[in-house]
Design an enzyme around this catalytic site. Sequence first.
Site, PDB file in Angstrom:
ATOM      1  N   ARG A  15       0.839  -1.208   0.000  1.00 49.18           N
ATOM      2  CA  ARG A  15       0.000   0.000   0.000  1.00 49.18           C
ATOM      3  C   ARG A  15       0.880   1.267   0.000  1.00 49.18           C
ATOM      4  O   ARG A  15       0.984   1.962  -1.012  1.00 49.18           O
ATOM      5  CB  ARG A  15      -0.929  -0.034   1.232  1.00 49.18           C
ATOM      6  CG  ARG A  15      -2.083   0.944   1.162  1.00 49.18           C
ATOM      7  CD  ARG A  15      -1.724   2.353   1.572  1.00 49.18           C
ATOM      8  NE  ARG A  15      -1.139   2.443   2.911  1.00 49.18           N
ATOM      9  CZ  ARG A  15      -0.589   3.552   3.384  1.00 49.18           C
ATOM     10  NH1 ARG A  15      -0.535   4.655   2.652  1.00 49.18           N
ATOM     11  NH2 ARG A  15      -0.051   3.565   4.586  1.00 49.18           N
ATOM     12  N   ASP A  16       1.551   1.537   1.088  1.00 50.80           N
ATOM     13  CA  ASP A  16       2.329   2.778   1.184  1.00 50.80           C
ATOM     14  C   ASP A  16       3.463   2.768   0.166  1.00 50.80           C
ATOM     15  O   ASP A  16       3.840   3.805  -0.390  1.00 50.80           O
ATOM     16  CB  ASP A  16       2.905   2.901   2.606  1.00 50.80           C
ATOM     17  CG  ASP A  16       3.137   4.341   3.025  1.00 50.80           C
ATOM     18  OD1 ASP A  16       2.912   5.234   2.201  1.00 50.80           O
ATOM     19  OD2 ASP A  16       3.553   4.560   4.172  1.00 50.80           O
ATOM     20  N   HIS A 207       5.836   4.631  12.631  1.00 51.57           N
ATOM     21  CA  HIS A 207       5.811   4.511  11.158  1.00 51.57           C
ATOM     22  C   HIS A 207       6.845   5.514  10.642  1.00 51.57           C
ATOM     23  O   HIS A 207       6.576   6.715  10.591  1.00 51.57           O
ATOM     24  CB  HIS A 207       4.387   4.846  10.692  1.00 51.57           C
ATOM     25  CG  HIS A 207       4.171   4.854   9.213  1.00 51.57           C
ATOM     26  ND1 HIS A 207       3.405   3.916   8.556  1.00 51.57           N
ATOM     27  CD2 HIS A 207       4.597   5.698   8.250  1.00 51.57           C
ATOM     28  CE1 HIS A 207       3.359   4.188   7.262  1.00 51.57           C
ATOM     29  NE2 HIS A 207       4.086   5.278   7.049  1.00 51.57           N
ATOM     30  N   CYS A 240       5.475   9.379  -0.306  1.00 55.23           N
ATOM     31  CA  CYS A 240       4.098   9.789  -0.065  1.00 55.23           C
ATOM     32  C   CYS A 240       3.712  10.705  -1.204  1.00 55.23           C
ATOM     33  O   CYS A 240       4.438  11.662  -1.496  1.00 55.23           O
ATOM     34  CB  CYS A 240       3.949  10.496   1.275  1.00 55.23           C
ATOM     35  SG  CYS A 240       2.261  11.093   1.513  1.00 55.23           S
TER      36      CYS A 240
HETATM   37  C1  HMG Z   1     -10.478  11.276   0.758  1.00 52.99           C
HETATM   38  C2  HMG Z   1     -10.805  11.654  -0.655  1.00 52.99           C
HETATM   39  C3  HMG Z   1     -11.663  10.567  -1.302  1.00 52.99           C
HETATM   40  C4  HMG Z   1     -11.599  12.951  -0.623  1.00 52.99           C
HETATM   41  O1  HMG Z   1     -11.656  13.483  -1.936  1.00 52.99           O
HETATM   42  P1  HMG Z   1     -12.798  14.524  -2.342  1.00 52.99           P
HETATM   43  O2  HMG Z   1     -12.541  14.894  -3.763  1.00 52.99           O
HETATM   44  O3  HMG Z   1     -12.852  15.614  -1.337  1.00 52.99           O
HETATM   45  O4  HMG Z   1     -14.080  13.583  -2.204  1.00 52.99           O
HETATM   46  P2  HMG Z   1     -15.589  13.798  -2.484  1.00 52.99           P
HETATM   47  O5  HMG Z   1     -16.338  13.112  -1.376  1.00 52.99           O
HETATM   48  O6  HMG Z   1     -15.888  15.241  -2.791  1.00 52.99           O
HETATM   49  O7  HMG Z   1     -15.807  12.941  -3.833  1.00 52.99           O
HETATM   50  C5  HMG Z   1     -15.201  13.309  -5.053  1.00 52.99           C
HETATM   51  C6  HMG Z   1     -15.059  12.094  -5.947  1.00 52.99           C
HETATM   52  O8  HMG Z   1     -14.256  11.100  -5.303  1.00 52.99           O
HETATM   53  C7  HMG Z   1     -15.002   9.886  -5.184  1.00 52.99           C
HETATM   54  N1  HMG Z   1     -14.668   9.239  -3.906  1.00 52.99           N
HETATM   55  C8  HMG Z   1     -14.823   9.739  -2.669  1.00 52.99           C
HETATM   56  N2  HMG Z   1     -14.396   8.852  -1.769  1.00 52.99           N
HETATM   57  C9  HMG Z   1     -13.984   7.759  -2.446  1.00 52.99           C
HETATM   58  C10 HMG Z   1     -13.440   6.523  -2.058  1.00 52.99           C
HETATM   59  N3  HMG Z   1     -13.228   6.217  -0.758  1.00 52.99           N
HETATM   60  N4  HMG Z   1     -13.102   5.646  -2.998  1.00 52.99           N
HETATM   61  C11 HMG Z   1     -13.285   5.928  -4.324  1.00 52.99           C
HETATM   62  N5  HMG Z   1     -13.796   7.109  -4.763  1.00 52.99           N
HETATM   63  C12 HMG Z   1     -14.141   8.013  -3.817  1.00 52.99           C
HETATM   64  C13 HMG Z   1     -16.457  10.309  -5.257  1.00 52.99           C
HETATM   65  O9  HMG Z   1     -17.261   9.238  -5.702  1.00 52.99           O
HETATM   66  C14 HMG Z   1     -16.405  11.429  -6.259  1.00 52.99           C
HETATM   67  O10 HMG Z   1     -16.268  10.843  -7.551  1.00 52.99           O
HETATM   68  P3  HMG Z   1     -16.788  11.614  -8.861  1.00 52.99           P
HETATM   69  O11 HMG Z   1     -18.241  11.856  -8.598  1.00 52.99           O
HETATM   70  O12 HMG Z   1     -15.979  12.874  -8.985  1.00 52.99           O
HETATM   71  O13 HMG Z   1     -16.472  10.614  -9.966  1.00 52.99           O
HETATM   72  C15 HMG Z   1      -9.532  11.873  -1.504  1.00 52.99           C
HETATM   73  O14 HMG Z   1      -8.864  13.008  -1.009  1.00 52.99           O
HETATM   74  C16 HMG Z   1      -8.610  10.710  -1.511  1.00 52.99           C
HETATM   75  O15 HMG Z   1      -8.945   9.644  -1.979  1.00 52.99           O
HETATM   76  N6  HMG Z   1      -7.390  10.873  -1.004  1.00 52.99           N
HETATM   77  C17 HMG Z   1      -6.427   9.812  -1.011  1.00 52.99           C
HETATM   78  C18 HMG Z   1      -5.434  10.050   0.026  1.00 52.99           C
HETATM   79  C19 HMG Z   1      -4.446   8.902   0.103  1.00 52.99           C
HETATM   80  O16 HMG Z   1      -4.744   7.765  -0.178  1.00 52.99           O
HETATM   81  N7  HMG Z   1      -3.232   9.264   0.504  1.00 52.99           N
HETATM   82  C20 HMG Z   1      -2.212   8.321   0.721  1.00 52.99           C
HETATM   83  C21 HMG Z   1      -2.468   7.508   1.950  1.00 52.99           C
HETATM   84  S1  HMG Z   1      -2.101   8.349   3.489  1.00 52.99           S
HETATM   85  C22 HMG Z   1      -0.451   8.077   3.700  1.00 52.99           C
HETATM   86  O17 HMG Z   1       0.194   7.567   2.822  1.00 52.99           O
HETATM   87  C23 HMG Z   1       0.169   8.406   5.024  1.00 52.99           C
HETATM   88  C24 HMG Z   1       0.405   7.177   5.903  1.00 52.99           C
HETATM   89  C25 HMG Z   1      -0.931   6.531   6.284  1.00 52.99           C
HETATM   90  O18 HMG Z   1       1.122   6.175   5.206  1.00 52.99           O
HETATM   91  C26 HMG Z   1       1.167   7.549   7.178  1.00 52.99           C
HETATM   92  C27 HMG Z   1       2.333   8.495   6.943  1.00 52.99           C
HETATM   93  O19 HMG Z   1       3.369   8.103   6.363  1.00 52.99           O
HETATM   94  O20 HMG Z   1       2.184   9.647   7.314  1.00 52.99           O
END
Ligand code: HMG
Length: 299
Positions: A15-16, A207, A240
């Site tokens: 994943r990450d 992490h 990231c």
């Molecule tokens: C959170 C959102 C979805 C908000 O994104 P948004 O654009 O604000 O969402 P929305 O609710 O306004 O929806 C917009 C569109 O996204 C779709 N949507 C809405 N939710 C989902 C979902 N769950 N799965 C699939 N699709 C989704 C929804 O259906 C819609 O589709 P459209 O009508 O435009 O076709 C977006 O910002 C996002 O997906 N972000 C991804 C962030 C991410 O994955 N980042 C990496 C992981 S975190 C990380 O790596 C850190 C960590 C954990 O490892 C620890 C560290 O190292 O710090």
Amino acid sequence: MNLPRHVRLVEVGPRDGLQNEKQPISVADKVRLVDDLSAAGVEYVEVGSFVSPKWVPQMAGSAEVFAQIQQKPGVTYAALTPNMQGFEAAMLAGVKEVAVFAAASEAFSQKNINCSISESLQRFVPVMDAAREQGVRVRGYVSCVLGCPYEGEVPAQQVAAVARELFEMGCYEISLGDTIGTGTAGKTRALFETVGRDIPRDKLAGHFHDTYGQALANIYASLLEGIHVFDSSVAGLGGCPYAKGASGNVASEDVLYLLDGLGIHTGIELAALVQAGERICQVLGRDNGSRVARAWRGA
Ligand SMILES: CC(C)(COP(=O)([O-])OP(=O)([O-])OC[C@H]1O[C@@H](n2cnc3c(N)ncnc32)[C@H](O)[C@@H]1OP(=O)([O-])[O-])[C@@H](O)C(=O)NCCC(=O)NCCSC(=O)C[C@@](C)(O)CC(=O)[O-]
């Protein structure tokens, strides 16, 4: 502080690690990686995430990956779910454990999940309720605990406040993420001391990213603070997507070598883990980020 006899490694490579790759990765290659990891004795694999494919294209296909992996008894296969849409998709894919993710920095929260910290916590409430109803365990992440790519220093009290909210909401464990790898051993100890005032240390995890080459030192410092769970990524895959310049997570092989050397049990076999890392690096056509793996290759 006595060192523990056992440490749980949370393997976040699929994943990450893979979320940050530029090139497409097939479902078959992801499945192979997850299966290689469980065959090496990894007890916890973060397989993918149910996030917007527009935001993180590499995680599209997570449902197919879950459908095709060989789930071994005793191994936890988890996924990230940022909201109810993600949670429901994860449930349809048969996922048994999920993680929600918040940040300790407002700017990072906006860049990563398009909302403020407090909005993100509100979004998690229905996820927690649904998870409770369905008997699904939820892990909580806090990003930018030792620095933010947009805001710089992040006060430990700010991290503690977010971690406490996630814990009180029902996350069984809170993983503190040094997203950009700027942390040092001294800051790591101070952080766990602060957060550990509110949350039992056996409910906290570390992490670490290795951007500044401090991740193993930070893990050792965390062990001294009574932390027994660490996230790591095979071959040091990752970065990231919303933290420019952040290097990969600390390599699982390197963490395992450290822990083996301390006589701390993980259940993971180093040779098999190195092989899993070499294989995915070949698929990706990239260098292996594990120093242990590189040393073994040269040996
Ligand atoms: C959170 C959102 C979805 C908000 O994104 P948004 O654009 O604000 O969402 P929305 O609710 O306004 O929806 C917009 C569109 O996204 C779709 N949507 C809405 N939710 C989902 C979902 N769950 N799965 C699939 N699709 C989704 C929804 O259906 C819609 O589709 P459209 O009508 O435009 O076709 C977006 O910002 C996002 O997906 N972000 C991804 C962030 C991410 O994955 N980042 C990496 C992981 S975190 C990380 O790596 C850190 C960590 C954990 O490892 C620890 C560290 O190292 O710090």
